[in-house]
Motif scaffolding. Structure first.
Motif, PDB file in Angstrom:
ATOM      1  N   ASN A  41       1.016  -1.207   0.024  1.00 44.38           N
ATOM      2  CA  ASN A  41      -0.037  -0.136  -0.003  1.00 44.38           C
ATOM      3  C   ASN A  41       0.815   1.339  -0.003  1.00 44.38           C
ATOM      4  O   ASN A  41       1.130   1.771   1.124  1.00 44.38           O
ATOM      5  CB  ASN A  41      -0.824  -0.064   1.126  1.00 44.38           C
ATOM      6  N   PHE A  93      -9.464  -8.106 -12.379  1.00 48.00           N
ATOM      7  CA  PHE A  93      -9.424  -9.392 -11.721  1.00 48.00           C
ATOM      8  C   PHE A  93     -10.173 -10.172 -12.614  1.00 48.00           C
ATOM      9  O   PHE A  93     -11.070  -9.826 -13.383  1.00 48.00           O
ATOM     10  CB  PHE A  93     -10.102  -9.314 -10.379  1.00 48.00           C
ATOM     11  N   GLY A 143     -17.107 -10.264  -8.359  1.00 47.39           N
ATOM     12  CA  GLY A 143     -16.433 -10.462  -6.925  1.00 47.39           C
ATOM     13  C   GLY A 143     -15.232  -9.343  -6.760  1.00 47.39           C
ATOM     14  O   GLY A 143     -14.919  -9.439  -5.606  1.00 47.39           O
ATOM     15  N   SER A 144     -14.904  -8.676  -7.703  1.00 50.75           N
ATOM     16  CA  SER A 144     -13.766  -7.788  -7.600  1.00 50.75           C
ATOM     17  C   SER A 144     -14.338  -6.260  -7.538  1.00 50.75           C
ATOM     18  O   SER A 144     -13.536  -5.440  -7.235  1.00 50.75           O
ATOM     19  CB  SER A 144     -12.752  -7.585  -8.879  1.00 50.75           C
ATOM     20  N   LEU A 145     -15.900  -6.225  -7.295  1.00 51.40           N
ATOM     21  CA  LEU A 145     -16.271  -4.968  -6.991  1.00 51.40           C
ATOM     22  C   LEU A 145     -17.089  -5.219  -5.475  1.00 51.40           C
ATOM     23  O   LEU A 145     -17.578  -6.067  -5.208  1.00 51.40           O
ATOM     24  CB  LEU A 145     -17.550  -4.846  -7.850  1.00 51.40           C
ATOM     25  N   SER A 146     -16.801  -3.865  -4.786  1.00 53.35           N
ATOM     26  CA  SER A 146     -17.128  -3.996  -3.390  1.00 53.35           C
ATOM     27  C   SER A 146     -18.724  -4.180  -3.321  1.00 53.35           C
ATOM     28  O   SER A 146     -19.312  -3.315  -3.739  1.00 53.35           O
ATOM     29  CB  SER A 146     -16.948  -2.618  -2.683  1.00 53.35           C
ATOM     30  N   ARG A 177     -21.109  -3.891  -1.240  1.00 49.30           N
ATOM     31  CA  ARG A 177     -21.914  -2.809  -0.535  1.00 49.30           C
ATOM     32  C   ARG A 177     -21.913  -1.379  -0.980  1.00 49.30           C
ATOM     33  O   ARG A 177     -22.145  -0.542  -0.256  1.00 49.30           O
ATOM     34  CB  ARG A 177     -21.890  -3.047   0.905  1.00 49.30           C
ATOM     35  N   ILE A 203      -8.870   7.542  -3.290  1.00 46.33           N
ATOM     36  CA  ILE A 203      -7.437   6.966  -2.827  1.00 46.33           C
ATOM     37  C   ILE A 203      -6.420   8.017  -3.027  1.00 46.33           C
ATOM     38  O   ILE A 203      -5.628   8.290  -2.406  1.00 46.33           O
ATOM     39  CB  ILE A 203      -7.168   5.717  -3.421  1.00 46.33           C
ATOM     40  N   ALA A 237     -30.255   3.449   1.647  1.00 46.14           N
ATOM     41  CA  ALA A 237     -29.801   2.203   2.067  1.00 46.14           C
ATOM     42  C   ALA A 237     -30.407   1.763   3.212  1.00 46.14           C
ATOM     43  O   ALA A 237     -30.820   0.690   3.478  1.00 46.14           O
ATOM     44  CB  ALA A 237     -28.483   1.878   2.094  1.00 46.14           C
ATOM     45  N   ASP A 269     -11.394 -10.700  -3.903  1.00 51.36           N
ATOM     46  CA  ASP A 269     -10.927  -9.920  -4.955  1.00 51.36           C
ATOM     47  C   ASP A 269     -11.065  -8.458  -4.735  1.00 51.36           C
ATOM     48  O   ASP A 269     -10.161  -7.853  -4.944  1.00 51.36           O
ATOM     49  CB  ASP A 269     -11.607 -10.499  -6.267  1.00 51.36           C
ATOM     50  N   PHE A 270     -12.386  -8.308  -4.228  1.00 55.93           N
ATOM     51  CA  PHE A 270     -12.660  -6.689  -4.203  1.00 55.93           C
ATOM     52  C   PHE A 270     -11.804  -5.987  -3.129  1.00 55.93           C
ATOM     53  O   PHE A 270     -11.301  -4.750  -3.363  1.00 55.93           O
ATOM     54  CB  PHE A 270     -13.975  -6.459  -4.018  1.00 55.93           C
ATOM     55  N   LEU A 302      -8.457  -7.164  -2.547  1.00 59.49           N
ATOM     56  CA  LEU A 302      -7.141  -7.228  -3.522  1.00 59.49           C
ATOM     57  C   LEU A 302      -7.338  -6.131  -4.307  1.00 59.49           C
ATOM     58  O   LEU A 302      -6.102  -5.381  -4.602  1.00 59.49           O
ATOM     59  CB  LEU A 302      -6.886  -8.240  -3.836  1.00 59.49           C
ATOM     60  N   ALA A 303      -8.351  -5.808  -5.189  1.00 63.19           N
ATOM     61  CA  ALA A 303      -8.412  -4.901  -5.781  1.00 63.19           C
ATOM     62  C   ALA A 303      -8.274  -3.459  -5.317  1.00 63.19           C
ATOM     63  O   ALA A 303      -7.393  -2.580  -5.901  1.00 63.19           O
ATOM     64  CB  ALA A 303      -9.898  -4.708  -6.556  1.00 63.19           C
ATOM     65  N   GLU A 304      -8.746  -3.320  -4.102  1.00 61.90           N
ATOM     66  CA  GLU A 304      -8.427  -2.100  -3.124  1.00 61.90           C
ATOM     67  C   GLU A 304      -6.993  -1.974  -2.974  1.00 61.90           C
ATOM     68  O   GLU A 304      -6.496  -0.856  -3.140  1.00 61.90           O
ATOM     69  CB  GLU A 304      -9.370  -1.817  -2.012  1.00 61.90           C
ATOM     70  N   ARG A 305      -6.343  -3.054  -2.573  1.00 64.02           N
ATOM     71  CA  ARG A 305      -4.902  -2.901  -2.377  1.00 64.02           C
ATOM     72  C   ARG A 305      -4.153  -2.507  -3.553  1.00 64.02           C
ATOM     73  O   ARG A 305      -3.053  -1.767  -3.568  1.00 64.02           O
ATOM     74  CB  ARG A 305      -4.540  -4.221  -1.603  1.00 64.02           C
ATOM     75  N   ALA A 326      -4.894   1.615  -1.868  1.00 63.24           N
ATOM     76  CA  ALA A 326      -5.799   1.992  -0.880  1.00 63.24           C
ATOM     77  C   ALA A 326      -5.112   1.727   0.744  1.00 63.24           C
ATOM     78  O   ALA A 326      -4.506   0.834   0.638  1.00 63.24           O
ATOM     79  CB  ALA A 326      -7.384   1.577  -0.970  1.00 63.24           C
ATOM     80  N   THR A 330      -4.706   0.666   4.470  1.00 64.02           N
ATOM     81  CA  THR A 330      -5.363  -0.169   5.402  1.00 64.02           C
ATOM     82  C   THR A 330      -6.655   0.319   5.895  1.00 64.02           C
ATOM     83  O   THR A 330      -7.628  -0.446   6.246  1.00 64.02           O
ATOM     84  CB  THR A 330      -4.556  -0.623   6.517  1.00 64.02           C
ATOM     85  N   ARG A 362      -8.619   2.761   5.161  1.00 70.08           N
ATOM     86  CA  ARG A 362      -9.500   2.884   4.293  1.00 70.08           C
ATOM     87  C   ARG A 362     -10.129   1.500   3.848  1.00 70.08           C
ATOM     88  O   ARG A 362     -11.586   1.594   3.875  1.00 70.08           O
ATOM     89  CB  ARG A 362      -8.936   3.716   2.993  1.00 70.08           C
ATOM     90  N   HIS A 374     -14.240   1.363   4.806  1.00 63.71           N
ATOM     91  CA  HIS A 374     -15.382   1.377   3.626  1.00 63.71           C
ATOM     92  C   HIS A 374     -15.552   0.056   3.011  1.00 63.71           C
ATOM     93  O   HIS A 374     -16.402  -0.073   2.273  1.00 63.71           O
ATOM     94  CB  HIS A 374     -14.555   2.410   2.626  1.00 63.71           C
ATOM     95  N   HIS A 375     -14.650  -1.093   3.124  1.00 64.20           N
ATOM     96  CA  HIS A 375     -14.753  -2.446   2.276  1.00 64.20           C
ATOM     97  C   HIS A 375     -15.173  -3.550   3.384  1.00 64.20           C
ATOM     98  O   HIS A 375     -15.998  -4.518   3.026  1.00 64.20           O
ATOM     99  CB  HIS A 375     -13.608  -2.624   1.698  1.00 64.20           C
ATOM    100  N   PRO A 419     -18.588  -2.180   6.255  1.00 64.39           N
ATOM    101  CA  PRO A 419     -20.048  -2.610   5.753  1.00 64.39           C
ATOM    102  C   PRO A 419     -20.500  -4.049   5.629  1.00 64.39           C
ATOM    103  O   PRO A 419     -21.663  -4.461   5.501  1.00 64.39           O
ATOM    104  CB  PRO A 419     -19.955  -2.005   4.416  1.00 64.39           C
ATOM    105  N   ASN A 420     -19.383  -4.973   5.312  1.00 65.26           N
ATOM    106  CA  ASN A 420     -19.725  -6.469   5.220  1.00 65.26           C
ATOM    107  C   ASN A 420     -19.996  -7.223   6.286  1.00 65.26           C
ATOM    108  O   ASN A 420     -20.016  -8.286   6.190  1.00 65.26           O
ATOM    109  CB  ASN A 420     -18.484  -6.731   4.137  1.00 65.26           C
TER     110      ASN A 420
END
Lengths: 324, 286
Positions: A87, A101, A106-109, A111, A124, B3, B174-175, B177-180, B184, B186, B188, B192-193, B196-197
């Motif tokens: 990071n 990906f 699956g690579s989209l958050s 929520r 970011i 939401a 994956d989502f 890893l995509a942020e990383r 982004a 840690t 964040r 944000h990811h 919420p889950n």
């Protein structure tokens, strides 16, 4: 040539055991998923990485993006070594490499709405000429999605739509290199074509280098300038895509190409069946890794790994007994 | 915002189809209502002593009778509900917040930190709660704050473990890893990811945790480790009733019923919430 990405002798090693247990037992304490890979990608060029599942294609992509532990070797971007830590927002090179990906949804958050997902890169990196929401709207139109999609959640998208969002997000920060892991997996053939055309169109507009990972040889034939064939974490052959298709030199390449169903009904199957299973990464065969399944393997192949033959920039292979 | 409205709508749509969950929701609302408005609803001052009317059976004047000092039990039960809900609200929200942070640190942070935290959670959980409470009370003296403190310390590991497991499951998705890959931070990613889950199951857990906390407060007060005497608590009502059980059964009944109601209400409601948010966890026999 304007080299964008230069990978030299890259090894990715994952630890299998940690602490004291590493000293006990006869199982190896690590596994090399990528084992000495070298590759150049130029600006505006598309390079395909082809290979069976488990050959290390995805791990290679992760390593370039700093998501896999690089054990040895180096990844240079525009001549500068990429930082190894993950990071690092301050590293300006980080945003010049974008990763798509394999799993589009699956690579989209899950929520977040599509709009928020597309605004993420700008939040970011705190960049963008306008607000992140406006940038998100611009990206939606860039990949041909209407503005209503901004309010949807990932599970409300089809595979193709999610893939478009993935492309949009990857291109958000205007990267120089796009790494696409199986961009066509799980899509209808017509949608596959749309996604590939979208990628090529954006490549022409933005002068992207693209590294595409796939096992779909038709995709490779369609868009790749160069290709590399991966087996057990190594490139067995790499070079100009058309040359490799018309004249493979490595026996594994030949077998892989022959397994691709032809659209010509008169061509006959001509498929080369390989015997045996892919060896485990834990027990890498001595010599050439392919010797356990190779129809041409001789005594030499079981002892020494063949050095690089041919021309690295044109068509190169690791084989003691190459095909003509 | 939309939401949140959607979530509320989803809960009510789900409750409509689940009569037991609806019953739980009604029971929970009733208990909360009675406790919050105890000052207006209680017919008497819960501390008012009436020695001529000791241990009276239920009548129109005293719906649930009176205790050994002639205090109106209904009023004491209503005020006791205030104590019970205040303890659960405070204790659960604090232990949930701390557990959330520690659990995410353990699940997302480096491996050594995970190990240290897991050992810490297990150490805390290995103390028998009552023994732990006795030790703390011996040091600090009985009070409501001690009860809340003991409950917080013993509940943090419960929440932290759930959060840790969920975070571990998410961290290689994956989502994330995509942020990383996008660079982004840690913080964040967690804010944000991950958060919420994992937050929905946590609220379900909290809802099902209310009976345990209320029971714990009652238990500690019954043992004299909780609220100090004149203050009404369901536990102290039970303790008073226990001493005079041969004279009148009503204090025990009056102190026990709300405990049962809280347990049933929050459990039914919590199970219904769980089914609404995660149908995969639904019991097989349904």
């Amino acid at each position: 040539m304007n080299t964008l990405l230069a990978i030299r002798d890259l090894h990715v090693r994952y630890p299998l055991k940690t602490g004291l247990s590493a000293l006990a037992g006869n199982r190896p304490s690590f596994v090399d998923v990528v084992h000495g890979v070298s590759l150049d990608i130029n600006r505006g060029e598309t390079v395909a990485i082809v290979g069976e599942s488990g050959s290390g294609k995805t791990t290679l992509a992760m390593a370039v993006c700093g998501l896999a532990p690089v054990f040895r070797g180096e990844v240079r971007f525009d001549g500068r070594q990429l930082e190894r830590e993950r990071n690092n927002r301050l590293n300006p090179d980080r945003k010049r490499v974008a990763l798509m990906f394999q799993d589009p949804v699956g690579s989209l958050s899950p929520r977040m709405t599509v709009r928020k997902i597309l605004a993420e890169p700008f939040r970011i990196h705190r960049t963008g000429s306008s607000s992140p929401e406006q940038e998100a709207r611009r990206l939606l139109s860039l990949v041909g999605l209407s503005e209503d999609f901004g309010d949807r959640y990932p599970h409300q998208l089809s595979g193709g739509q999610a893939r478009r969002v993935g492309v949009a997000r990857a291109l958000a920060l205007e990267p120089d290199l796009l790494i696409a892991d199986e961009p066509t997996a799980g899509l209808d053939v017509s949608i596959q074509g749309e996604v590939l055309n979208l990628m090529s169109r954006l490549q022409q507009q933005m002068g992207l280098g693209i590294m595409i990972i796939t096992h779909n040889l038709n995709v490779v034939r369609h868009i790749a300038d160069r290709m590399a064939i991966m087996y057990l974490g190594r490139f067995v052959e790499q070079g100009d895509a058309q040359k490799i298709f018309s004249r493979p030199r490595h026996p594994y390449t030949e077998a892989l190409l022959s397994a691709n169903p032809s659209t010509d009904p008169d061509a006959g199957s001509g498929r080369i069946e390989l015997s045996g299973e892919v060896p485990s990464l834990l027990r890498r065969p001595a010599g050439c890794e392919f010797n356990t399944r190779c129809p041409r393997a001789g005594d030499r192949c079981r002892v020494s790994f063949p050095g690089l033959a041919g021309d690295f920039g044109d068509q190169a292979y690791h084989c003691h007994f190459p095909l003509d | 915002m939309s939401a949140t409205a959607g979530t509320v709508y989803r809960i009510f749509a789900g409750l409509k189809k689940d009569p037991l969950g609806m019953a739980g929701f009604v029971l929970v609302s009733l208990i909360v209502f009675l406790a919050v408005f105890a000052a207006w609803l209680a017919p008497y001052d819960p501390l008012e002593v009436d020695v001529y009317n000791r241990l009276a059976s239920p009548s129109f004047a005293h719906w649930l009778g009176t205790d050994q000092l002639g205090r109106d039990i209904l009023s004491r039960v209503l005020y006791g509900g205030q104590v019970a809900l205040r303890v659960s609200l405070l204790a659960i929200s604090i232990s949930m917040a701390v557990g959330l942070v520690l659990g995410m640190l353990a699940g997302f942070g480096p491996r050594w930190l995970d190990r240290v935290l897991v050992v810490a959670f297990d150490t805390v959980r290995s103390f028998p709660t009552i023994m732990f409470a006795l030790a703390v009370v011996a040091l600090t003296g009985p009070s409501l704050n001690t009860v809340i403190g003991v409950i917080i310390v013993t509940s943090i590991p419960v929440y932290a473990r759930v959060v840790r497991t969920q975070t571990l499951a998410l961290r290689e998705r994956d989502f994330i890893l995509a942020e990383r890959a996008m660079g982004a931070s840690t913080f964040r990613i967690l804010r944000h990811h991950v958060l919420p889950n994992i937050i929905a199951p946590l609220f379900i857990l909290a809802s099902m945790d209310v009976p345990a906390v209320v029971g714990m407060e009652a238990g500690l007060s019954f043992l004299g480790l909780g609220v100090s005497p004149p203050t009404p608590s369901w536990g102290s009502i039970l303790n008073d009733g226990y001493s005079y059980l041969r004279n009148s059964p009503w204090p025990i009944i009056a102190g026990g019923l709300p405990l049962i109601a809280v347990t049933l209400g929050f459990t039914f409601f919590g199970e219904s919430l769980r089914d609404i948010f995660d149908p995969r966890l639904r019991r097989k026999d349904q």
